[in-house]
Design a protein around this motif. Structure first.
Motif, PDB file in Angstrom:
ATOM      1  N   CYS A 110       0.819  -1.224  -0.082  1.00 16.40           N
ATOM      2  CA  CYS A 110      -0.032  -0.032  -0.092  1.00 16.40           C
ATOM      3  C   CYS A 110       0.865   1.203   0.102  1.00 16.40           C
ATOM      4  N   THR A 111       0.317   2.320  -0.338  1.00  8.19           N
ATOM      5  CA  THR A 111       1.296   3.384  -0.466  1.00  8.19           C
ATOM      6  C   THR A 111       0.463   4.670   0.704  1.00  8.19           C
ATOM      7  N   LEU A 112       1.276   5.056   1.306  1.00  4.57           N
ATOM      8  CA  LEU A 112       1.022   6.289   2.256  1.00  4.57           C
ATOM      9  C   LEU A 112       1.579   7.485   1.596  1.00  4.57           C
ATOM     10  N   TYR A 113       0.874   8.781   1.277  1.00  4.16           N
ATOM     11  CA  TYR A 113       1.137   9.774   0.951  1.00  4.16           C
ATOM     12  C   TYR A 113       1.005  10.892   1.778  1.00  4.16           C
ATOM     13  N   CYS A 114       2.097  11.442   2.254  1.00  4.33           N
ATOM     14  CA  CYS A 114       2.393  12.413   3.364  1.00  4.33           C
ATOM     15  C   CYS A 114       2.171  13.909   2.479  1.00  4.33           C
ATOM     16  N   ASN A 115       0.859  14.323   2.660  1.00  6.29           N
ATOM     17  CA  ASN A 115       0.356  15.439   1.980  1.00  6.29           C
ATOM     18  C   ASN A 115       0.530  16.735   2.720  1.00  6.29           C
ATOM     19  N   LEU A 116       1.431  17.758   2.336  1.00 13.19           N
ATOM     20  CA  LEU A 116       1.682  18.842   3.037  1.00 13.19           C
ATOM     21  C   LEU A 116       1.820  20.053   1.895  1.00 13.19           C
ATOM     22  N   PRO A 117       1.396  21.152   2.307  1.00 12.49           N
ATOM     23  CA  PRO A 117       1.598  22.365   1.365  1.00 12.49           C
ATOM     24  C   PRO A 117       2.958  22.702   1.278  1.00 12.49           C
ATOM     25  N   ILE A 118       3.322  23.311   0.302  1.00 14.21           N
ATOM     26  CA  ILE A 118       4.863  23.438  -0.097  1.00 14.21           C
ATOM     27  C   ILE A 118       5.442  24.282   0.986  1.00 14.21           C
ATOM     28  N   GLU A 119       4.499  25.530   1.172  1.00 18.26           N
ATOM     29  CA  GLU A 119       4.947  26.762   2.134  1.00 18.26           C
ATOM     30  C   GLU A 119       5.444  26.093   3.676  1.00 18.26           C
ATOM     31  N   GLN A 120       4.370  25.098   3.940  1.00 17.07           N
ATOM     32  CA  GLN A 120       4.642  24.769   5.286  1.00 17.07           C
ATOM     33  C   GLN A 120       5.782  23.597   5.286  1.00 17.07           C
ATOM     34  N   ALA A 121       6.190  22.938   4.345  1.00 21.08           N
ATOM     35  CA  ALA A 121       7.275  21.901   4.122  1.00 21.08           C
ATOM     36  C   ALA A 121       8.698  22.803   4.261  1.00 21.08           C
ATOM     37  N   TRP A 122       8.560  23.977   3.310  1.00 21.96           N
ATOM     38  CA  TRP A 122       9.950  24.677   3.728  1.00 21.96           C
ATOM     39  C   TRP A 122      10.103  25.371   4.893  1.00 21.96           C
ATOM     40  N   LEU A 123       9.109  25.577   5.409  1.00 24.86           N
ATOM     41  CA  LEU A 123       9.099  26.273   7.051  1.00 24.86           C
ATOM     42  C   LEU A 123       9.632  25.104   7.995  1.00 24.86           C
ATOM     43  N   TRP A 124       9.274  24.050   7.787  1.00 22.54           N
ATOM     44  CA  TRP A 124       9.916  22.718   8.501  1.00 22.54           C
ATOM     45  C   TRP A 124      11.084  22.519   8.068  1.00 22.54           C
ATOM     46  N   ASN A 125      11.503  22.764   6.819  1.00 19.22           N
ATOM     47  CA  ASN A 125      12.950  22.527   6.169  1.00 19.22           C
ATOM     48  C   ASN A 125      13.738  23.396   7.164  1.00 19.22           C
ATOM     49  N   ASN A 126      13.472  24.697   7.426  1.00 24.54           N
ATOM     50  CA  ASN A 126      14.226  25.860   7.817  1.00 24.54           C
ATOM     51  C   ASN A 126      14.327  25.617   9.213  1.00 24.54           C
ATOM     52  N   LYS A 127      13.446  24.731   9.965  1.00 22.21           N
ATOM     53  CA  LYS A 127      13.624  24.549  11.469  1.00 22.21           C
ATOM     54  C   LYS A 127      14.615  23.395  11.712  1.00 22.21           C
ATOM     55  N   ARG A 128      15.122  22.678  10.741  1.00 24.66           N
ATOM     56  CA  ARG A 128      16.243  21.487  10.759  1.00 24.66           C
ATOM     57  C   ARG A 128      17.344  22.095  11.045  1.00 24.66           C
ATOM     58  N   LEU A 129      18.228  21.193  11.336  1.00 25.67           N
ATOM     59  CA  LEU A 129      19.713  21.653  11.701  1.00 25.67           C
ATOM     60  C   LEU A 129      20.352  21.978  10.498  1.00 25.67           C
ATOM     61  N   GLU A 130      21.122  22.961  10.297  1.00 21.06           N
ATOM     62  CA  GLU A 130      21.868  23.282   8.972  1.00 21.06           C
ATOM     63  C   GLU A 130      22.123  22.333   8.001  1.00 21.06           C
ATOM     64  N   SER A 131      23.000  21.246   8.699  1.00 17.57           N
ATOM     65  CA  SER A 131      23.465  20.016   7.908  1.00 17.57           C
ATOM     66  C   SER A 131      22.481  19.406   7.602  1.00 17.57           C
ATOM     67  N   ASP A 132      21.180  19.330   7.987  1.00 15.19           N
ATOM     68  CA  ASP A 132      19.976  18.535   7.479  1.00 15.19           C
ATOM     69  C   ASP A 132      19.153  19.228   6.581  1.00 15.19           C
ATOM     70  N   ARG A 133      19.440  20.506   6.107  1.00 18.97           N
ATOM     71  CA  ARG A 133      18.355  21.144   5.481  1.00 18.97           C
ATOM     72  C   ARG A 133      18.632  20.994   3.964  1.00 18.97           C
ATOM     73  N   TYR A 134      17.639  21.398   2.973  1.00 22.54           N
ATOM     74  CA  TYR A 134      17.580  21.490   1.722  1.00 22.54           C
ATOM     75  C   TYR A 134      18.067  22.735   1.217  1.00 22.54           C
ATOM     76  N   ASP A 135      18.849  22.844   0.349  1.00 19.30           N
ATOM     77  CA  ASP A 135      19.001  24.351  -0.454  1.00 19.30           C
ATOM     78  C   ASP A 135      17.746  24.655  -0.972  1.00 19.30           C
ATOM     79  N   ARG A 136      17.501  25.756  -1.113  1.00 19.09           N
ATOM     80  CA  ARG A 136      16.171  26.209  -1.645  1.00 19.09           C
ATOM     81  C   ARG A 136      16.113  25.713  -3.305  1.00 19.09           C
ATOM     82  N   GLU A 137      17.121  25.784  -3.831  1.00 20.20           N
ATOM     83  CA  GLU A 137      17.234  25.327  -5.427  1.00 20.20           C
ATOM     84  C   GLU A 137      16.614  23.893  -5.233  1.00 20.20           C
ATOM     85  N   ILE A 138      17.210  23.017  -4.819  1.00 18.62           N
ATOM     86  CA  ILE A 138      17.189  21.539  -4.777  1.00 18.62           C
ATOM     87  C   ILE A 138      15.631  21.208  -4.170  1.00 18.62           C
ATOM     88  N   PHE A 139      15.414  22.176  -3.044  1.00 21.35           N
ATOM     89  CA  PHE A 139      14.015  21.726  -2.576  1.00 21.35           C
ATOM     90  C   PHE A 139      12.896  21.986  -3.725  1.00 21.35           C
TER      91      PHE A 139
END
Length: 278
Positions: A110-139
């Motif tokens: 079966c498939t579990l799709y984690c659906n999240l608005p892009i803006e909220q995902a980016w906010l969550w990304n910025n709360k991560r440790l710097e070494s674990d963040r995505y660059d904006r271009e890659i994101f």
């Protein structure tokens, strides 16, 4: 033997949901002696020594890791263990390849799709440790490449869609994987209704009107218990315009998937704001 495929854009809560599933199934399968294993795309990248921003910028590196993970899944499907594949799985062709593998071994998936608005995902990304963040271009690149799973695709079915505020539907997933029964139709498995042009127009206008009322009241110095026309509930407290704009976009995204009655949009939007303004 069964496989749960996790999918979603970057920072959409995939690993969190994978760990929730692992905890649930370890308890559920304790008496059977079955193990539960997470196959992690992130761990596979780390083991190669790549920084994930460097990794996702190189299609050859991506292809090599995907091939390695698919081989690993194929080896482990021949056991009685439950596999949870925690990865972006953004290419529908790759999801199809995994599906074909499970069909070969005649094991449920079966498939579990984690659906999240892009803006909220980016906010969550910025709360991560710097070494674990995505660059904006890659994101942004991964988001643009992401192919959303659909219930019309047999390789994505049964499809369970979960939002950040939802409780994980573990019992329903267990029922399908181990009892061979599809869960009763609900928001997690129904085909999202196609939003009509008129509904989208009303949704946009009504949420814009609510936003304008809030901004107008703020200019008058009213920030609490704001009365909203056509809403049965008041706004408990206002927030800054930028945050309000983000929440409006998120609400519109959610509402496109489950067309509500037009006369309920204002109330539902205010309720959504009350639940998300802290």
């Amino acid at each position: 033997m069964p496989l749960i495929m996790i999918t979603g854009i970057p920072c959409s809560g995939k690993t969190t949901r994978s760990l929730e599933l692992k905890s649930y199934f370890e308890e559920k399968l304790k008496s059977s002696g079955q193990n539960v294993e997470i196959i992690s795309e992130s761990n596979a990248i780390i083991q190669t020594g790549y920084n994930k921003n460097v990794f996702f910028a190189d299609s050859k590196k991506e292809k090599a890791i995907r091939s390695s993970i698919k081989s690993d899944i194929q080896r482990k499907l021949d056991s009685n263990d439950l596999l949870i594949f925690d990865g972006s799985n953004y290419i529908k062709g790759y999801r199809y390849e995994i599906y074909c593998t499970t069909k070969l071994y005649e094991t449920p998936q079966c498939t579990l799709y984690c659906n999240l608005p892009i803006e909220q995902a980016w906010l969550w990304n910025n709360k991560r440790l710097e070494s674990d963040r995505y660059d904006r271009e890659i994101f942004d690149s991964l988001v643009s490449r992401y192919e959303i799973p659909e219930t019309t695709n047999r390789w994505d079915c049964p499809l369970f869609t979960i939002m950040p505020e939802d409780i994980l539907m573990c019992d329903e997933i267990y029922c399908y994987l181990y009892k061979g029964k599809l869960p009763k139709p609900n928001l997690s498995t129904q085909i999202p209704p196609l939003a009509s042009t008129n509904y989208l127009h009303e949704l946009d206008n009504i949420t814009k009107d609510v936003t304008n009322v809030i901004l107008s009241m703020q200019q008058l110095g009213v920030n609490y218990d704001i009365k909203i026309p056509n809403s049965s509930v008041n706004l408990k407290r206002a927030t800054v315009p930028s945050k309000l704009a983000i929440l409006r976009r998120q609400f519109i995204t959610f509402s496109k998937m489950q067309q509500n009655e037009v006369n309920q949009i204002a109330t539902l939007f205010v309720q959504y704001l009350n639940n998300n303004i802290r």
